[in-house]
Scaffold this motif. Structure first.
Motif, PDB file in Angstrom:
ATOM      1  N   MET A   1       1.252  -1.170   0.101  1.00  0.00           N
ATOM      2  CA  MET A   1       0.142  -0.149  -0.344  1.00  0.00           C
ATOM      3  C   MET A   1       0.792   1.371   0.137  1.00  0.00           C
ATOM      4  O   MET A   1       2.008   1.423   1.006  1.00  0.00           O
ATOM      5  N   GLU A   2       0.363   2.193  -0.901  1.00  0.00           N
ATOM      6  CA  GLU A   2       1.181   3.451  -1.241  1.00  0.00           C
ATOM      7  C   GLU A   2       1.050   4.190   0.676  1.00  0.00           C
ATOM      8  O   GLU A   2      -0.208   4.016   1.262  1.00  0.00           O
ATOM      9  N   THR A   3       2.108   4.925   0.657  1.00  0.00           N
ATOM     10  CA  THR A   3       1.919   5.910   2.044  1.00  0.00           C
ATOM     11  C   THR A   3       0.769   6.649   1.913  1.00  0.00           C
ATOM     12  O   THR A   3       0.203   7.366   2.674  1.00  0.00           O
ATOM     13  N   TYR A   4       0.495   7.464   0.615  1.00  0.00           N
ATOM     14  CA  TYR A   4      -0.321   8.405   0.667  1.00  0.00           C
ATOM     15  C   TYR A   4      -1.913   8.153   0.619  1.00  0.00           C
ATOM     16  O   TYR A   4      -3.153   8.348   1.325  1.00  0.00           O
ATOM     17  N   THR A   5      -2.314   6.278  -0.316  1.00  0.00           N
ATOM     18  CA  THR A   5      -3.231   6.749   0.724  1.00  0.00           C
ATOM     19  C   THR A   5      -3.571   5.770   1.870  1.00  0.00           C
ATOM     20  O   THR A   5      -4.401   5.392   2.093  1.00  0.00           O
ATOM     21  N   ALA A   6      -2.425   4.908   2.866  1.00  0.00           N
ATOM     22  CA  ALA A   6      -2.006   4.649   4.146  1.00  0.00           C
ATOM     23  C   ALA A   6      -2.813   5.782   4.500  1.00  0.00           C
ATOM     24  O   ALA A   6      -3.713   5.703   5.306  1.00  0.00           O
ATOM     25  N   MET A   7      -1.915   7.613   4.352  1.00  0.00           N
ATOM     26  CA  MET A   7      -2.216   8.040   4.729  1.00  0.00           C
ATOM     27  C   MET A   7      -3.893   8.658   5.082  1.00  0.00           C
ATOM     28  O   MET A   7      -4.413   9.145   6.022  1.00  0.00           O
ATOM     29  N   ARG A   8      -4.486   8.289   3.792  1.00  0.00           N
ATOM     30  CA  ARG A   8      -5.911   9.154   3.155  1.00  0.00           C
ATOM     31  C   ARG A   8      -6.804   8.613   4.123  1.00  0.00           C
ATOM     32  O   ARG A   8      -7.793   8.682   4.664  1.00  0.00           O
ATOM     33  N   HIS A   9      -6.280   7.125   4.152  1.00  0.00           N
ATOM     34  CA  HIS A   9      -7.442   6.296   4.847  1.00  0.00           C
ATOM     35  C   HIS A   9      -7.549   6.627   6.456  1.00  0.00           C
ATOM     36  O   HIS A   9      -8.474   6.418   7.007  1.00  0.00           O
ATOM     37  N   PHE A  10      -6.304   6.604   7.164  1.00  0.00           N
ATOM     38  CA  PHE A  10      -6.500   7.225   8.152  1.00  0.00           C
ATOM     39  C   PHE A  10      -7.145   8.283   8.441  1.00  0.00           C
ATOM     40  O   PHE A  10      -7.895   8.213   9.353  1.00  0.00           O
ATOM     41  N   ALA A  11      -6.926   8.953   8.099  1.00  0.00           N
ATOM     42  CA  ALA A  11      -7.645  10.501   8.396  1.00  0.00           C
ATOM     43  C   ALA A  11      -8.700  10.916   8.010  1.00  0.00           C
ATOM     44  O   ALA A  11      -9.521  11.409   8.064  1.00  0.00           O
ATOM     45  N   ASP A  12      -9.231   9.751   6.971  1.00  0.00           N
ATOM     46  CA  ASP A  12     -10.557   9.594   6.626  1.00  0.00           C
ATOM     47  C   ASP A  12     -11.330   9.070   7.815  1.00  0.00           C
ATOM     48  O   ASP A  12     -12.397   8.866   8.562  1.00  0.00           O
ATOM     49  N   SER A  13     -10.620   8.610   8.387  1.00  0.00           N
ATOM     50  CA  SER A  13     -11.282   7.521   9.408  1.00  0.00           C
ATOM     51  C   SER A  13     -10.950   8.068  11.064  1.00  0.00           C
ATOM     52  O   SER A  13     -12.139   8.600  11.979  1.00  0.00           O
ATOM     53  N   TRP A  14      -9.919   7.808  11.407  1.00  0.00           N
ATOM     54  CA  TRP A  14      -8.919   8.125  12.682  1.00  0.00           C
ATOM     55  C   TRP A  14      -8.818   9.420  13.376  1.00  0.00           C
ATOM     56  O   TRP A  14      -9.297  10.016  13.610  1.00  0.00           O
ATOM     57  N   GLY A  15      -8.746  10.351  11.842  1.00  0.00           N
ATOM     58  CA  GLY A  15      -7.906  11.775  12.161  1.00  0.00           C
ATOM     59  C   GLY A  15      -9.707  12.057  11.913  1.00  0.00           C
ATOM     60  O   GLY A  15      -9.188  12.522  12.808  1.00  0.00           O
ATOM     61  N   LEU A  16     -10.596  12.268  11.625  1.00  0.00           N
ATOM     62  CA  LEU A  16     -11.670  12.912  11.571  1.00  0.00           C
ATOM     63  C   LEU A  16     -12.156  12.421  13.062  1.00  0.00           C
ATOM     64  O   LEU A  16     -12.568  13.227  13.962  1.00  0.00           O
ATOM     65  N   LEU A  17     -12.331  11.286  13.359  1.00  0.00           N
ATOM     66  CA  LEU A  17     -12.740  11.443  14.813  1.00  0.00           C
ATOM     67  C   LEU A  17     -12.469  11.616  15.433  1.00  0.00           C
ATOM     68  O   LEU A  17     -12.557  12.443  16.831  1.00  0.00           O
ATOM     69  N   ALA A  18     -10.731  11.753  15.649  1.00  0.00           N
ATOM     70  CA  ALA A  18      -9.589  13.116  16.747  1.00  0.00           C
ATOM     71  C   ALA A  18      -9.940  14.520  16.676  1.00  0.00           C
ATOM     72  O   ALA A  18      -9.729  14.668  17.406  1.00  0.00           O
TER      73      ALA A  18
END
Length: 50
Positions: A1-18
């Motif tokens: 998995m690319e770094t950009y894709t991983a960071m985007r998935h993180f931001a879409d889920s846990w980042g938004l919650l935080a």
């Protein structure tokens, strides 16, 4: 998995919650009981003489 894709998935889920929890915490901190008195005391600090 690319770094950009991983960071985007993180931001879409846990980042938004935080960010949502941080926002709600700030709102609670501002409107908590006793905040008006603390803000009033802090607002006159620059006007106090040394």
């Amino acid at each position: 998995m690319e770094t950009y894709t991983a960071m985007r998935h993180f931001a879409d889920s846990w980042g938004l919650l935080a960010m949502t929890l941080f926002f709600l915490g700030v709102v609670f901190f501002i409107f908590r009981p006793g905040a008006k008195n603390a803000a009033a005391q802090a607002s006159v600090i620059p006007l106090k003489e040394d």
